[in-house]
Design a protein around this motif. Structure first.
Motif, PDB file in Angstrom:
ATOM      1  N   GLU A  50      -3.615 -11.654  -4.302  1.00 42.25           N
ATOM      2  CA  GLU A  50      -4.961 -11.828  -4.834  1.00 42.25           C
ATOM      3  C   GLU A  50      -5.586 -13.093  -4.296  1.00 42.25           C
ATOM      4  O   GLU A  50      -4.952 -14.149  -4.260  1.00 42.25           O
ATOM      5  CB  GLU A  50      -4.949 -11.884  -6.368  1.00 42.25           C
ATOM      6  N   ALA A  51      -6.840 -12.988  -3.870  1.00 38.61           N
ATOM      7  CA  ALA A  51      -7.616 -14.148  -3.439  1.00 38.61           C
ATOM      8  C   ALA A  51      -8.822 -14.268  -4.353  1.00 38.61           C
ATOM      9  O   ALA A  51      -9.557 -13.293  -4.539  1.00 38.61           O
ATOM     10  CB  ALA A  51      -8.061 -13.975  -1.992  1.00 38.61           C
ATOM     11  N   ARG A  52      -9.014 -15.453  -4.920  1.00 37.09           N
ATOM     12  CA  ARG A  52     -10.173 -15.717  -5.786  1.00 37.09           C
ATOM     13  C   ARG A  52     -11.070 -16.705  -5.049  1.00 37.09           C
ATOM     14  O   ARG A  52     -10.687 -17.864  -4.822  1.00 37.09           O
ATOM     15  CB  ARG A  52      -9.725 -16.302  -7.130  1.00 37.09           C
ATOM     16  N   ASP A  55     -18.272 -18.267  -4.416  1.00 42.81           N
ATOM     17  CA  ASP A  55     -19.419 -18.306  -3.495  1.00 42.81           C
ATOM     18  C   ASP A  55     -18.983 -18.536  -2.042  1.00 42.81           C
ATOM     19  O   ASP A  55     -19.418 -19.495  -1.404  1.00 42.81           O
ATOM     20  CB  ASP A  55     -20.412 -19.389  -3.922  1.00 42.81           C
ATOM     21  N   PRO A  56     -18.132 -17.668  -1.511  1.00 39.45           N
ATOM     22  CA  PRO A  56     -17.687 -17.849  -0.129  1.00 39.45           C
ATOM     23  C   PRO A  56     -18.753 -17.399   0.877  1.00 39.45           C
ATOM     24  O   PRO A  56     -19.605 -16.557   0.557  1.00 39.45           O
ATOM     25  CB  PRO A  56     -16.467 -16.933  -0.045  1.00 39.45           C
ATOM     26  N   ASP A  57     -18.700 -17.948   2.078  1.00 42.83           N
ATOM     27  CA  ASP A  57     -19.544 -17.408   3.136  1.00 42.83           C
ATOM     28  C   ASP A  57     -18.860 -16.177   3.730  1.00 42.83           C
ATOM     29  O   ASP A  57     -17.752 -15.805   3.313  1.00 42.83           O
ATOM     30  CB  ASP A  57     -19.829 -18.466   4.200  1.00 42.83           C
ATOM     31  N   ALA A  58     -19.502 -15.551   4.687  1.00 41.50           N
ATOM     32  CA  ALA A  58     -18.968 -14.304   5.238  1.00 41.50           C
ATOM     33  C   ALA A  58     -17.610 -14.515   5.885  1.00 41.50           C
ATOM     34  O   ALA A  58     -16.696 -13.686   5.730  1.00 41.50           O
ATOM     35  CB  ALA A  58     -19.959 -13.730   6.249  1.00 41.50           C
ATOM     36  N   ASN A  59     -17.451 -15.610   6.612  1.00 41.93           N
ATOM     37  CA  ASN A  59     -16.185 -15.847   7.318  1.00 41.93           C
ATOM     38  C   ASN A  59     -15.012 -15.942   6.347  1.00 41.93           C
ATOM     39  O   ASN A  59     -13.947 -15.355   6.576  1.00 41.93           O
ATOM     40  CB  ASN A  59     -16.273 -17.119   8.165  1.00 41.93           C
ATOM     41  N   ALA A  60     -15.191 -16.696   5.254  1.00 42.87           N
ATOM     42  CA  ALA A  60     -14.105 -16.867   4.282  1.00 42.87           C
ATOM     43  C   ALA A  60     -13.775 -15.548   3.591  1.00 42.87           C
ATOM     44  O   ALA A  60     -12.605 -15.217   3.376  1.00 42.87           O
ATOM     45  CB  ALA A  60     -14.496 -17.931   3.262  1.00 42.87           C
ATOM     46  N   ALA A  64     -10.188 -13.351   3.987  1.00 44.60           N
ATOM     47  CA  ALA A  64      -9.363 -12.980   2.834  1.00 44.60           C
ATOM     48  C   ALA A  64      -9.133 -11.467   2.792  1.00 44.60           C
ATOM     49  O   ALA A  64      -8.033 -10.997   2.480  1.00 44.60           O
ATOM     50  CB  ALA A  64     -10.045 -13.441   1.541  1.00 44.60           C
ATOM     51  N   ALA A  65     -10.171 -10.698   3.128  1.00 47.43           N
ATOM     52  CA  ALA A  65     -10.048  -9.240   3.098  1.00 47.43           C
ATOM     53  C   ALA A  65      -9.156  -8.714   4.215  1.00 47.43           C
ATOM     54  O   ALA A  65      -8.512  -7.671   4.068  1.00 47.43           O
ATOM     55  CB  ALA A  65     -11.437  -8.605   3.184  1.00 47.43           C
ATOM     56  N   GLU A  66      -9.099  -9.417   5.322  1.00 51.49           N
ATOM     57  CA  GLU A  66      -8.297  -8.980   6.472  1.00 51.49           C
ATOM     58  C   GLU A  66      -6.837  -9.394   6.354  1.00 51.49           C
ATOM     59  O   GLU A  66      -5.992  -8.908   7.115  1.00 51.49           O
ATOM     60  CB  GLU A  66      -8.890  -9.538   7.770  1.00 51.49           C
ATOM     61  N   THR A  67      -6.538 -10.287   5.413  1.00 50.92           N
ATOM     62  CA  THR A  67      -5.136 -10.676   5.206  1.00 50.92           C
ATOM     63  C   THR A  67      -4.376  -9.505   4.606  1.00 50.92           C
ATOM     64  O   THR A  67      -4.780  -8.942   3.595  1.00 50.92           O
ATOM     65  CB  THR A  67      -5.052 -11.890   4.266  1.00 50.92           C
ATOM     66  N   LEU A  68      -3.272  -9.138   5.227  1.00 54.28           N
ATOM     67  CA  LEU A  68      -2.521  -7.975   4.767  1.00 54.28           C
ATOM     68  C   LEU A  68      -1.795  -8.260   3.447  1.00 54.28           C
ATOM     69  O   LEU A  68      -1.334  -9.385   3.221  1.00 54.28           O
ATOM     70  CB  LEU A  68      -1.502  -7.556   5.827  1.00 54.28           C
ATOM     71  N   PRO A  69      -1.701  -7.265   2.573  1.00 56.36           N
ATOM     72  CA  PRO A  69      -0.979  -7.445   1.304  1.00 56.36           C
ATOM     73  C   PRO A  69       0.523  -7.584   1.534  1.00 56.36           C
ATOM     74  O   PRO A  69       1.043  -7.151   2.565  1.00 56.36           O
ATOM     75  CB  PRO A  69      -1.315  -6.164   0.531  1.00 56.36           C
ATOM     76  N   PHE A  70       1.196  -8.190   0.562  1.00 51.92           N
ATOM     77  CA  PHE A  70       2.650  -8.386   0.652  1.00 51.92           C
ATOM     78  C   PHE A  70       3.338  -7.454  -0.331  1.00 51.92           C
ATOM     79  O   PHE A  70       3.178  -7.596  -1.549  1.00 51.92           O
ATOM     80  CB  PHE A  70       2.994  -9.844   0.345  1.00 51.92           C
ATOM     81  N   MET A  71       4.069  -6.475   0.190  1.00 53.07           N
ATOM     82  CA  MET A  71       4.790  -5.504  -0.630  1.00 53.07           C
ATOM     83  C   MET A  71       3.869  -4.827  -1.647  1.00 53.07           C
ATOM     84  O   MET A  71       4.211  -4.623  -2.804  1.00 53.07           O
ATOM     85  CB  MET A  71       5.979  -6.168  -1.334  1.00 53.07           C
ATOM     86  N   ALA A  72       2.664  -4.522  -1.216  1.00 56.17           N
ATOM     87  CA  ALA A  72       1.673  -3.842  -2.054  1.00 56.17           C
ATOM     88  C   ALA A  72       0.772  -3.026  -1.142  1.00 56.17           C
ATOM     89  O   ALA A  72       0.699  -3.260   0.069  1.00 56.17           O
ATOM     90  CB  ALA A  72       0.856  -4.852  -2.850  1.00 56.17           C
ATOM     91  N   ASP A  73       0.107  -2.031  -1.714  1.00 51.37           N
ATOM     92  CA  ASP A  73      -0.794  -1.192  -0.921  1.00 51.37           C
ATOM     93  C   ASP A  73      -2.111  -1.876  -0.619  1.00 51.37           C
ATOM     94  O   ASP A  73      -2.709  -1.656   0.433  1.00 51.37           O
ATOM     95  CB  ASP A  73      -1.067   0.124  -1.661  1.00 51.37           C
TER      96      ASP A  73
END
Length: 343
Positions: A50-52, A55-60, A64-73
């Motif tokens: 989980e990433a919280r 008010d992130p910009d697009a890059n941040a 976070a969305a492109e980081t692959l999950p760990f032992m989760a779908d």
């Protein structure tokens, strides 16, 4: 999509790649986020998946969305207080970030679930919101109506081993208000007050529940109808001592007088209390009590009471009457009307 459809989808494992949570009902909104978190994140691995972001910009956000999950779908990306959906972006170029996200969210990754968590409503004029309406699930969290609240209360109490009758539940809602955070605390108090007894009783509510301002003004109006001047003054002074503005209380008192007049007229037309409550948008519990009280008053008296409140409010706002003492003067006038020409 409303919150009921969202909970149903989550229970079935139907998880969208992107959500916008918006609306004023924060308790249900947080419950929805908790349900989504429980469904997506393996026990013990929540922090890794989980990433919280505040008010992130697009890059941040994209990183976070492109980081692959760990032992989760899926990985849960929670976006809080986004300036691209409400307010203003603080530390980045909002237009540039919104444009980048609009393009990115047309094809969000399957390995992430992005949730834009908005307090209250998003700004529908924002470019990002317009894009999310096309590609994301917008989940509306609006205040529960009375029937939904009664079901919610019954469910919460059942989990505590308690039950509550419908009229008592209506009294609770009218007394303590419809804020679910506040109600959850009141339910815990009521369950503790009941002890070994299974059912929550009306007297429990009177004894321990914190009363809303609307209920206290309703109580004040009832006290005036009974002709108890001393108690009425005590109630009004307690409200002012607690920070309520006299002019605001006068407006609420006027509303109660108008409501009593409506009950009187509809009763005369043959309508029953619950039907009247639905027609005038008032709590059934309150209308059932008014239904008995207004029988002791003429229509003229109730009209004069409402007019008295309106006249005082007008005189104060126009500067013809000092605000100090205006509420007490109005209450005394209402008591005088009560004594004149009783039915």
């Amino acid at each position: 999509m409303d919150h009921r459809a969202f909970f149903d989808d989550v229970a079935k494992g139907k998880i969208a790649p992107c959500y916008v949570f918006e609306g004023t009902e924060e308790y249900i909104k947080r419950s929805a986020l908790a349900a989504l978190r429980k469904k997506l994140l393996p026990a013990g691995l929540e922090d890794m998946n989980e990433a919280r972001l505040t008010d992130p910009d697009a890059n941040a956000l994209i990183a976070a969305a492109e980081t692959l999950p760990f032992m989760a779908d899926k990985r849960l990306v929670l976006v809080l207080e986004s300036g691209m959906l409400s307010g203003r972006a603080k530390d980045y170029d909002e237009a540039k970030s919104a444009a980048a996200l609009c393009e990115y969210l047309q094809h969000p990754p399957e390995s992430a679930c992005i949730v834009f968590y908005v307090r209250d409503k998003a700004d529908g004029r924002k470019k990002l919101y317009a894009q999310l309406k096309k590609t994301a699930q917008i989940v509306q969290f609006n205040p529960l109506d009375e029937r939904e609240m009664m079901r919610w209360i019954a469910k919460q109490l059942k989990g505590m081993g308690k039950k509550i009758a419908s009229p008592t539940c209506q009294k609770l809602i009218f007394t303590a208000g419809n804020d679910l955070y506040a109600l959850s605390g009141e339910l815990e108090k009521l369950a503790a007050c009941a002890g070994e007894r299974e059912e929550i009783l009306p007297e429990d509510i009177d004894a321990i529940c914190v009363k809303t301002t609307a209920y206290r003004v309703y109580d004040l109006a009832n006290t005036l109808l009974r002709g108890d001047a001393g108690q009425a003054l005590t109630l009004s002074r307690a409200l002012i001592r607690d920070g309520e503005e006299p002019l605001f209380l006068l407006a609420l008192l006027q509303g109660e007088c108008r409501r009593m007049l409506a009950v009187k007229l509809l009763r005369g037309a043959g309508m029953q209390p619950d039907a009247i409550a639905g027609k005038i948008g008032a709590p059934p519990f309150a209308v059932r009590q008014m239904y008995q009280q207004v029988a002791r008053y003429t229509e003229r008296q109730l009209r004069d009471m409402a007019q008295c409140c309106m006249d005082t409010e007008y005189q104060v706002k126009s500067g013809r009457m000092a605000l100090e003492g205006a509420l007490e003067k109005t209450m005394l006038q209402l008591l005088r009307i009560r004594l004149e020409g009783k039915a």
